[in-house]
Scaffold this active site. Structure first.
Site, PDB file in Angstrom:
ATOM      1  N   GLY A  23      52.037  53.853  53.833  1.00 54.79           N
ATOM      2  CA  GLY A  23      53.388  53.602  53.328  1.00 54.79           C
ATOM      3  C   GLY A  23      53.833  54.730  52.422  1.00 54.79           C
ATOM      4  O   GLY A  23      53.560  55.913  52.680  1.00 54.79           O
ATOM      5  N   GLN A  25      52.953  55.922  49.361  1.00 57.64           N
ATOM      6  CA  GLN A  25      51.934  56.843  48.849  1.00 57.64           C
ATOM      7  C   GLN A  25      50.952  57.265  49.931  1.00 57.64           C
ATOM      8  O   GLN A  25      50.509  58.418  49.952  1.00 57.64           O
ATOM      9  CB  GLN A  25      51.168  56.195  47.688  1.00 57.64           C
ATOM     10  CG  GLN A  25      51.961  56.100  46.407  1.00 57.64           C
ATOM     11  CD  GLN A  25      52.317  57.461  45.826  1.00 57.64           C
ATOM     12  OE1 GLN A  25      51.545  58.412  45.869  1.00 57.64           O
ATOM     13  NE2 GLN A  25      53.520  57.560  45.290  1.00 57.64           N
ATOM     14  N   SER A  48      49.704  47.251  63.124  1.00 57.34           N
ATOM     15  CA  SER A  48      50.591  47.889  62.143  1.00 57.34           C
ATOM     16  C   SER A  48      51.789  48.550  62.820  1.00 57.34           C
ATOM     17  O   SER A  48      51.627  49.292  63.788  1.00 57.34           O
ATOM     18  CB  SER A  48      49.823  48.965  61.357  1.00 57.34           C
ATOM     19  OG  SER A  48      50.749  49.802  60.680  1.00 57.34           O
ATOM     20  N   HIS A 104      47.319  53.034  41.178  1.00 58.33           N
ATOM     21  CA  HIS A 104      47.869  52.184  40.124  1.00 58.33           C
ATOM     22  C   HIS A 104      46.708  51.353  39.593  1.00 58.33           C
ATOM     23  O   HIS A 104      45.818  50.963  40.349  1.00 58.33           O
ATOM     24  CB  HIS A 104      48.970  51.292  40.716  1.00 58.33           C
ATOM     25  CG  HIS A 104      49.645  50.392  39.723  1.00 58.33           C
ATOM     26  ND1 HIS A 104      50.037  50.804  38.464  1.00 58.33           N
ATOM     27  CD2 HIS A 104      50.000  49.090  39.817  1.00 58.33           C
ATOM     28  CE1 HIS A 104      50.608  49.787  37.834  1.00 58.33           C
ATOM     29  NE2 HIS A 104      50.600  48.736  38.635  1.00 58.33           N
ATOM     30  N   SER A 248      81.135  65.102  26.040  1.00 62.59           N
ATOM     31  CA  SER A 248      82.257  65.298  25.116  1.00 62.59           C
ATOM     32  C   SER A 248      81.981  64.570  23.799  1.00 62.59           C
ATOM     33  O   SER A 248      81.146  63.646  23.738  1.00 62.59           O
ATOM     34  CB  SER A 248      83.533  64.725  25.730  1.00 62.59           C
ATOM     35  OG  SER A 248      83.419  63.314  25.813  1.00 62.59           O
TER      36      SER A 248
HETATM   37  N1  LIG Z   1      55.834  53.333  45.830  1.00 65.87           N
HETATM   38  C1  LIG Z   1      55.399  54.464  45.256  1.00 65.87           C
HETATM   39  O1  LIG Z   1      55.872  55.543  45.581  1.00 65.87           O
HETATM   40  C2  LIG Z   1      54.256  54.433  44.268  1.00 65.87           C
HETATM   41  C3  LIG Z   1      54.236  55.340  43.189  1.00 65.87           C
HETATM   42  C4  LIG Z   1      53.083  55.403  42.391  1.00 65.87           C
HETATM   43  C5  LIG Z   1      52.014  54.547  42.648  1.00 65.87           C
HETATM   44  N2  LIG Z   1      52.097  53.632  43.663  1.00 65.87           N
HETATM   45  C6  LIG Z   1      50.949  52.788  43.953  1.00 65.87           C
HETATM   46  O2  LIG Z   1      50.429  53.200  45.214  1.00 65.87           O
HETATM   47  C7  LIG Z   1      49.845  52.084  45.878  1.00 65.87           C
HETATM   48  C8  LIG Z   1      50.498  51.938  47.245  1.00 65.87           C
HETATM   49  O3  LIG Z   1      51.865  51.592  47.040  1.00 65.87           O
HETATM   50  P1  LIG Z   1      52.948  51.916  48.158  1.00 65.87           P
HETATM   51  O4  LIG Z   1      54.293  51.670  47.559  1.00 65.87           O
HETATM   52  O5  LIG Z   1      52.629  53.228  48.778  1.00 65.87           O
HETATM   53  O6  LIG Z   1      52.606  50.751  49.183  1.00 65.87           O
HETATM   54  P2  LIG Z   1      53.401  50.392  50.508  1.00 65.87           P
HETATM   55  O7  LIG Z   1      54.291  51.508  50.923  1.00 65.87           O
HETATM   56  O8  LIG Z   1      54.033  49.058  50.363  1.00 65.87           O
HETATM   57  O9  LIG Z   1      52.172  50.259  51.521  1.00 65.87           O
HETATM   58  C9  LIG Z   1      52.409  49.986  52.839  1.00 65.87           C
HETATM   59  C10 LIG Z   1      51.118  50.146  53.623  1.00 65.87           C
HETATM   60  O10 LIG Z   1      50.171  49.162  53.190  1.00 65.87           O
HETATM   61  C11 LIG Z   1      49.705  48.475  54.344  1.00 65.87           C
HETATM   62  N3  LIG Z   1      49.295  47.099  54.100  1.00 65.87           N
HETATM   63  C12 LIG Z   1      50.036  46.095  53.564  1.00 65.87           C
HETATM   64  N4  LIG Z   1      49.314  44.969  53.525  1.00 65.87           N
HETATM   65  C13 LIG Z   1      48.101  45.270  54.067  1.00 65.87           C
HETATM   66  C14 LIG Z   1      46.943  44.521  54.317  1.00 65.87           C
HETATM   67  N5  LIG Z   1      46.855  43.249  53.959  1.00 65.87           N
HETATM   68  N6  LIG Z   1      45.887  45.174  54.914  1.00 65.87           N
HETATM   69  C15 LIG Z   1      45.946  46.507  55.229  1.00 65.87           C
HETATM   70  N7  LIG Z   1      47.038  47.248  55.000  1.00 65.87           N
HETATM   71  C16 LIG Z   1      48.095  46.637  54.429  1.00 65.87           C
HETATM   72  C17 LIG Z   1      50.910  48.467  55.246  1.00 65.87           C
HETATM   73  O11 LIG Z   1      50.452  48.107  56.530  1.00 65.87           O
HETATM   74  P3  LIG Z   1      51.421  48.036  57.810  1.00 65.87           P
HETATM   75  O12 LIG Z   1      51.521  49.476  58.216  1.00 65.87           O
HETATM   76  O13 LIG Z   1      50.623  47.195  58.738  1.00 65.87           O
HETATM   77  O14 LIG Z   1      52.695  47.425  57.361  1.00 65.87           O
HETATM   78  C18 LIG Z   1      51.395  49.905  55.087  1.00 65.87           C
HETATM   79  O15 LIG Z   1      50.652  50.813  55.912  1.00 65.87           O
HETATM   80  C19 LIG Z   1      50.072  50.877  44.965  1.00 65.87           C
HETATM   81  O16 LIG Z   1      48.927  50.725  44.184  1.00 65.87           O
HETATM   82  C20 LIG Z   1      51.259  51.312  44.103  1.00 65.87           C
HETATM   83  O17 LIG Z   1      51.312  50.657  42.856  1.00 65.87           O
HETATM   84  C21 LIG Z   1      53.189  53.568  44.480  1.00 65.87           C
END
Ligand SMILES: NC(=O)c1ccc[n+]([C@@H]2O[C@H](COP(=O)([O-])OP(=O)(O)OC[C@H]3O[C@@H](n4cnc5c(N)ncnc54)[C@H](OP(=O)(O)O)[C@@H]3O)[C@@H](O)[C@H]2O)c1
Length: 321
Positions: A23, A25, A48, A104, A248
């Protein structure tokens, strides 16, 4: 700030990294790692919707277990509230002495995952979205990250975290040594009480106040919402003090008087209460409950947000973009 010059990339030489989730990250970190010469394997749950995208980027599509089995470091980059069940499923595939990593601190700090004792447990948390992490890397720049170790079974976990931060480009901007607790609490606090919680809510409240007083919704939108981009750019370029100087005298005095009036002791007390609840684990429980009930609050809020007069004003101004 620890920068590339002070980071040894060797801990990742001849090592392989499994990225679980593709996703925000997962995609950015996987692509940056590969461009830095690290062997990357992607683990996706069966069915997926991102499998085609993973293949299109030139990776094999593996299950989380297949990706993790030969990996020296397994990064868990799926939604925080799902990480505990993902870890439980992965456990038999994690090699003795391997490392697991997070972006995180929540799952570790609030005990949703209690890692096996032979594992290194590291965090590299870029301070911004994956799209920016990737585009900055491609432009030869980087994004600041917090890095931490919560379990150092090998004695080399910190060097691994730094090498990882460097490989995803964060060492170009700087890495701050932190803890899972500090990163998690500060990040949740910002999300709830500052940028992502308070700012959109105050934009909406300002818009509603003007519209209720008879101002056209499009004008209220331009005043209360559109100017946020200008503010963000000014703060980024010049800081808060420089921003006050750049506007301003009318705006500067208005901001001074209005800011003092709105951000008062009551609001600060509420912020402290939010922080205390985060620290006590209340939000972590709410997040797990929300996920276990299949996100009723988030679904309702998303539906509601699309129907507001603020959204209608935005469409009138900008079309459906
Ligand atoms: N959002 C940001 O940019 C950001 C910034 C800093 C830190 N973080 C941290 O980075 C981490 C990831 O966050 P994100 O926002 O990147 O997550 P995300 O985009 O919501 O992650 C989506 C991915 O996770 C997979 N997934 C969801 N449920 C699952 C499960 N039960 N089993 C296996 N895979 C699963 C999804 O699978 P599918 O492909 O099957 O849907 C998809 O590939 C978190 O800890 C977050 O706090 C995020």
């Amino acid at each position: 700030m620890i920068r590339d010059e002070a980071i040894d990339p060797a801990p990742l030489h001849h090592k392989s990294v499994a990225i679980i989730g593709f996703g925000n990250q997962g995609r950015a970190q996987a692509l940056n790692l590969r461009d830095s010469g690290v062997v990357v394997r992607i683990g996706l749950r069966p069915g997926s919707p991102r499998a085609a995208e993973v293949r299109a980027e030139g990776f094999d599509v593996l299950t989380p277990g297949e990706a993790a089995e030969p990996a020296d470091l397994v990064m868990l980059l799926a939604p925080d509230e799902r990480l505990a069940s993902i870890y439980d499923e992965l456990l038999p595939s994690l090699a003795p002495g391997a490392a697991i990593g997070f972006s995180h601190g929540l799952a570790i700090h609030f005990g949703l995952i209690r890692p096996r004792h032979d594992l290194d447990v590291v965090m590299v948390a870029p301070k911004g979205p994956g799209t920016a992490l990737r585009s900055l890397y491609e432009a030869g720049k980087g994004m600041v990250a917090l890095a931490a170790v919560s379990q150092d079974a090998s004695g080399h976990a910190w060097q691994l975290a730094l090498a990882y931060a460097r490989a995803i480009g964060c060492g170009r901007a700087g890495v701050i040594r932190s803890t899972f607790e500090e990163e998690c609490v500060a990040d949740l606090f910002n999300e709830q009480a500052v940028v992502w919680g308070a700012v959109p809510a105050i934009l909406q409240a300002g818009f509603d106040t003007l519209v209720a007083a008879g101002v056209q919704p499009e004008v209220a939108y331009l005043e209360c919402v559109s100017e946020l981009k200008l503010l963000a750019e000014l703060v980024e370029a010049r800081g808060l003090a420089g921003t006050a100087e750049a506007i301003s005298n009318t705006a500067e005095l208005g901001a001074l008087l209005g800011g003092e009036r709105l951000v008062n002791s009551r609001l600060k007390a509420e912020m402290s209460a939010v922080l205390e609840e985060i620290q006590a684990g209340r939000f972590a429980r709410q997040l797990s409950d929300e996920a276990n009930a299949d996100y009723p609050r988030l679904r309702a809020a998303r539906n509601q947000a699309r129907k507001t007069s603020l959204e209608q004003a935005r469409k009138a101004l900008l079309g459906d973009a």
